[in-house]
Design a protein around this motif. Structure first.
Motif, PDB file in Angstrom:
ATOM      1  N   HIS A  48      19.351  -3.978 -13.198  1.00  0.00           N
ATOM      2  CA  HIS A  48      19.177  -5.374 -13.600  1.00  0.00           C
ATOM      3  C   HIS A  48      18.104  -5.459 -14.672  1.00  0.00           C
ATOM      4  O   HIS A  48      17.046  -4.846 -14.546  1.00  0.00           O
ATOM      5  CB  HIS A  48      18.757  -6.231 -12.396  1.00  0.00           C
ATOM      6  N   ILE A  49      18.391  -6.214 -15.738  1.00  0.00           N
ATOM      7  CA  ILE A  49      17.411  -6.511 -16.784  1.00  0.00           C
ATOM      8  C   ILE A  49      17.208  -8.012 -16.775  1.00  0.00           C
ATOM      9  O   ILE A  49      18.123  -8.786 -17.077  1.00  0.00           O
ATOM     10  CB  ILE A  49      17.878  -6.020 -18.171  1.00  0.00           C
ATOM     11  N   GLY A  50      15.987  -8.436 -16.397  1.00  0.00           N
ATOM     12  CA  GLY A  50      15.681  -9.839 -16.187  1.00  0.00           C
ATOM     13  C   GLY A  50      15.559 -10.644 -17.460  1.00  0.00           C
ATOM     14  O   GLY A  50      15.319 -10.124 -18.555  1.00  0.00           O
ATOM     15  N   VAL A  51      15.683 -11.942 -17.290  1.00  0.00           N
ATOM     16  CA  VAL A  51      15.643 -12.913 -18.374  1.00  0.00           C
ATOM     17  C   VAL A  51      14.410 -12.715 -19.263  1.00  0.00           C
ATOM     18  O   VAL A  51      13.337 -12.374 -18.786  1.00  0.00           O
ATOM     19  CB  VAL A  51      15.712 -14.351 -17.805  1.00  0.00           C
ATOM     20  N   SER A  52      14.618 -12.865 -20.555  1.00  0.00           N
ATOM     21  CA  SER A  52      13.557 -12.809 -21.577  1.00  0.00           C
ATOM     22  C   SER A  52      12.904 -11.441 -21.726  1.00  0.00           C
ATOM     23  O   SER A  52      11.794 -11.346 -22.236  1.00  0.00           O
ATOM     24  CB  SER A  52      12.495 -13.882 -21.317  1.00  0.00           C
ATOM     25  N   SER A  53      13.571 -10.388 -21.297  1.00  0.00           N
ATOM     26  CA  SER A  53      13.047  -9.039 -21.533  1.00  0.00           C
ATOM     27  C   SER A  53      13.420  -8.589 -22.940  1.00  0.00           C
ATOM     28  O   SER A  53      14.426  -9.028 -23.498  1.00  0.00           O
ATOM     29  CB  SER A  53      13.599  -8.049 -20.503  1.00  0.00           C
ATOM     30  N   VAL A  54      12.582  -7.710 -23.515  1.00  0.00           N
ATOM     31  CA  VAL A  54      12.802  -7.188 -24.864  1.00  0.00           C
ATOM     32  C   VAL A  54      12.733  -5.671 -24.803  1.00  0.00           C
ATOM     33  O   VAL A  54      11.799  -5.102 -24.233  1.00  0.00           O
ATOM     34  CB  VAL A  54      11.736  -7.714 -25.846  1.00  0.00           C
ATOM     35  N   ILE A  55      13.725  -5.017 -25.410  1.00  0.00           N
ATOM     36  CA  ILE A  55      13.767  -3.558 -25.508  1.00  0.00           C
ATOM     37  C   ILE A  55      14.034  -3.242 -26.974  1.00  0.00           C
ATOM     38  O   ILE A  55      15.119  -3.532 -27.481  1.00  0.00           O
ATOM     39  CB  ILE A  55      14.875  -2.967 -24.609  1.00  0.00           C
ATOM     40  N   THR A  56      13.032  -2.677 -27.658  1.00  0.00           N
ATOM     41  CA  THR A  56      13.157  -2.537 -29.099  1.00  0.00           C
ATOM     42  C   THR A  56      12.431  -1.305 -29.621  1.00  0.00           C
ATOM     43  O   THR A  56      11.536  -0.789 -28.959  1.00  0.00           O
ATOM     44  CB  THR A  56      12.649  -3.816 -29.806  1.00  0.00           C
ATOM     45  N   GLY A  57      12.834  -0.841 -30.801  1.00  0.00           N
ATOM     46  CA  GLY A  57      12.163   0.262 -31.463  1.00  0.00           C
ATOM     47  C   GLY A  57      13.130   1.259 -32.060  1.00  0.00           C
ATOM     48  O   GLY A  57      14.342   1.050 -32.105  1.00  0.00           O
ATOM     49  N   ARG A  58      12.554   2.375 -32.516  1.00  0.00           N
ATOM     50  CA  ARG A  58      13.318   3.400 -33.235  1.00  0.00           C
ATOM     51  C   ARG A  58      13.808   4.535 -32.343  1.00  0.00           C
ATOM     52  O   ARG A  58      14.594   5.361 -32.786  1.00  0.00           O
ATOM     53  CB  ARG A  58      12.453   3.990 -34.339  1.00  0.00           C
ATOM     54  N   ALA A  59      13.309   4.648 -31.128  1.00  0.00           N
ATOM     55  CA  ALA A  59      13.687   5.753 -30.241  1.00  0.00           C
ATOM     56  C   ALA A  59      14.589   5.240 -29.119  1.00  0.00           C
ATOM     57  O   ALA A  59      14.777   4.033 -28.952  1.00  0.00           O
ATOM     58  CB  ALA A  59      12.439   6.432 -29.675  1.00  0.00           C
ATOM     59  N   GLU A  60      15.122   6.167 -28.341  1.00  0.00           N
ATOM     60  CA  GLU A  60      16.079   5.819 -27.303  1.00  0.00           C
ATOM     61  C   GLU A  60      15.385   5.384 -26.007  1.00  0.00           C
ATOM     62  O   GLU A  60      14.239   5.716 -25.752  1.00  0.00           O
ATOM     63  CB  GLU A  60      17.030   6.976 -27.022  1.00  0.00           C
ATOM     64  N   VAL A  61      16.172   4.667 -25.203  1.00  0.00           N
ATOM     65  CA  VAL A  61      15.725   4.225 -23.877  1.00  0.00           C
ATOM     66  C   VAL A  61      16.781   4.622 -22.865  1.00  0.00           C
ATOM     67  O   VAL A  61      17.981   4.539 -23.133  1.00  0.00           O
ATOM     68  CB  VAL A  61      15.501   2.690 -23.837  1.00  0.00           C
ATOM     69  N   SER A  62      16.308   5.047 -21.694  1.00  0.00           N
ATOM     70  CA  SER A  62      17.192   5.338 -20.572  1.00  0.00           C
ATOM     71  C   SER A  62      16.710   4.539 -19.373  1.00  0.00           C
ATOM     72  O   SER A  62      15.557   4.649 -18.967  1.00  0.00           O
ATOM     73  CB  SER A  62      17.164   6.836 -20.254  1.00  0.00           C
ATOM     74  N   LEU A  63      17.600   3.721 -18.833  1.00  0.00           N
ATOM     75  CA  LEU A  63      17.349   3.013 -17.582  1.00  0.00           C
ATOM     76  C   LEU A  63      18.283   3.640 -16.550  1.00  0.00           C
ATOM     77  O   LEU A  63      19.482   3.370 -16.538  1.00  0.00           O
ATOM     78  CB  LEU A  63      17.638   1.518 -17.719  1.00  0.00           C
ATOM     79  N   GLU A  64      17.731   4.507 -15.719  1.00  0.00           N
ATOM     80  CA  GLU A  64      18.559   5.238 -14.769  1.00  0.00           C
ATOM     81  C   GLU A  64      19.015   4.336 -13.628  1.00  0.00           C
ATOM     82  O   GLU A  64      18.476   3.246 -13.413  1.00  0.00           O
ATOM     83  CB  GLU A  64      17.796   6.458 -14.269  1.00  0.00           C
ATOM     84  N   SER A  65      19.999   4.800 -12.879  1.00  0.00           N
ATOM     85  CA  SER A  65      20.593   4.011 -11.799  1.00  0.00           C
ATOM     86  C   SER A  65      19.551   3.497 -10.814  1.00  0.00           C
ATOM     87  O   SER A  65      18.561   4.166 -10.531  1.00  0.00           O
ATOM     88  CB  SER A  65      21.632   4.856 -11.059  1.00  0.00           C
ATOM     89  N   PHE A  66      19.804   2.285 -10.341  1.00  0.00           N
ATOM     90  CA  PHE A  66      18.967   1.592  -9.355  1.00  0.00           C
ATOM     91  C   PHE A  66      17.601   1.181  -9.905  1.00  0.00           C
ATOM     92  O   PHE A  66      16.707   0.836  -9.148  1.00  0.00           O
ATOM     93  CB  PHE A  66      18.794   2.419  -8.068  1.00  0.00           C
ATOM     94  N   SER A  67      17.420   1.234 -11.212  1.00  0.00           N
ATOM     95  CA  SER A  67      16.152   0.782 -11.793  1.00  0.00           C
ATOM     96  C   SER A  67      16.270  -0.692 -12.171  1.00  0.00           C
ATOM     97  O   SER A  67      17.358  -1.268 -12.144  1.00  0.00           O
ATOM     98  CB  SER A  67      15.778   1.626 -13.017  1.00  0.00           C
ATOM     99  N   GLY A  68      15.140  -1.288 -12.529  1.00  0.00           N
ATOM    100  CA  GLY A  68      15.194  -2.689 -12.906  1.00  0.00           C
ATOM    101  C   GLY A  68      13.999  -3.133 -13.717  1.00  0.00           C
ATOM    102  O   GLY A  68      12.903  -2.580 -13.600  1.00  0.00           O
ATOM    103  N   LEU A  69      14.257  -4.127 -14.558  1.00  0.00           N
ATOM    104  CA  LEU A  69      13.211  -4.785 -15.334  1.00  0.00           C
ATOM    105  C   LEU A  69      13.180  -6.245 -14.911  1.00  0.00           C
ATOM    106  O   LEU A  69      14.190  -6.943 -15.015  1.00  0.00           O
ATOM    107  CB  LEU A  69      13.507  -4.705 -16.835  1.00  0.00           C
ATOM    108  N   SER A  70      12.034  -6.718 -14.445  1.00  0.00           N
ATOM    109  CA  SER A  70      11.898  -8.126 -14.096  1.00  0.00           C
ATOM    110  C   SER A  70      11.779  -8.964 -15.361  1.00  0.00           C
ATOM    111  O   SER A  70      11.725  -8.442 -16.478  1.00  0.00           O
ATOM    112  CB  SER A  70      10.658  -8.323 -13.219  1.00  0.00           C
ATOM    113  N   SER A  71      11.683 -10.258 -15.191  1.00  0.00           N
ATOM    114  CA  SER A  71      11.607 -11.176 -16.324  1.00  0.00           C
ATOM    115  C   SER A  71      10.431 -10.872 -17.233  1.00  0.00           C
ATOM    116  O   SER A  71       9.335 -10.562 -16.774  1.00  0.00           O
ATOM    117  CB  SER A  71      11.486 -12.615 -15.813  1.00  0.00           C
ATOM    118  N   GLY A  72      10.678 -10.964 -18.534  1.00  0.00           N
ATOM    119  CA  GLY A  72       9.618 -10.859 -19.521  1.00  0.00           C
ATOM    120  C   GLY A  72       9.074  -9.471 -19.776  1.00  0.00           C
ATOM    121  O   GLY A  72       8.053  -9.320 -20.437  1.00  0.00           O
ATOM    122  N   VAL A  73       9.740  -8.436 -19.292  1.00  0.00           N
ATOM    123  CA  VAL A  73       9.275  -7.061 -19.526  1.00  0.00           C
ATOM    124  C   VAL A  73       9.513  -6.700 -20.987  1.00  0.00           C
ATOM    125  O   VAL A  73      10.501  -7.110 -21.598  1.00  0.00           O
ATOM    126  CB  VAL A  73      10.000  -6.075 -18.583  1.00  0.00           C
TER     127      VAL A  73
END
Length: 175
Positions: A48-73
């Motif tokens: 789950h990626i919560g409301v108003s979260s931002v994921i940005t930049g020049r490199a890669e991101v991995s969100l593995e299974s069962f992980s989560g970002l709360s609001s505004g991360v």
């Protein structure tokens, strides 16, 4: 964009470079999430990626299974280095700027709580929790609960219980 089974990207989420996005099964990306990564993002299952979260930049991101970002991360895979001998901001050509970039990995069962910031070259270990409004500049060990700025480990999580519950869920879904 590769979108897994039973996954939802709400209509007011903004995903740039969709060809570089892989989303697993049972994922929810809330409204007002902004994802802009020039090297892509891989999202596992049950994320789950919560409301108003931002994921940005020049490199890669991995969100593995069962992980989560709360609001505004905020996950920043790139940042300006403001050390006084370079120009700054995205309107300036890269040759005049100092930019630090590196991947971010949010490992399996890890949770980033509301309004926390994760900087480049960070791995959040399996099962780790980053408490609300924390600032993370270095990788953290698995199964710890971390809080603050500067970030400090304050407690441990029950790895055995969480992994047992994962097995129960997966068994339940298969039957």
């Amino acid at each position: 964009m590769k979108l897994g089974l039973n996954s939802t990207v709400y209509p007011n989420a903004k995903i740039c470079y969709p060809k570089l996005v892989e989303i697993g099964d049972n994922v929810i990306i809330d409204d007002f999430v902004f994802i802009s990564l020039r090297n892509g993002i891989k999202i596992g299952n049950y994320v789950h990626i919560g409301v108003s979260s931002v994921i940005t930049g020049r490199a890669e991101v991995s969100l593995e299974s069962f992980s989560g970002l709360s609001s505004g991360v905020r996950l920043f895979t790139s940042t300006e280095l403001f050390d006084g001998d370079n120009l700054t901001n995205p309107t300036i050509p890269s040759c005049f700027r100092k930019i630090k970039s590196g991947p971010i990995v949010i490992s399996k069962h890890a949770v980033i709580c509301a309004n926390s910031v994760i900087m480049p070259n960070v791995t959040i270990g399996e099962g780790a929790v980053i408490g609300a409004q924390s600032f993370v500049t270095k990788s953290v060990e698995p199964w710890g609960i971390y809080q603050g700025s500067p970030l400090k480990r304050i407690k441990s999580r029950n790895m055995t219980k969480i992994l047992e519950m994962e097995k129960e869920l997966l068994y339940f879904k298969e039957n």
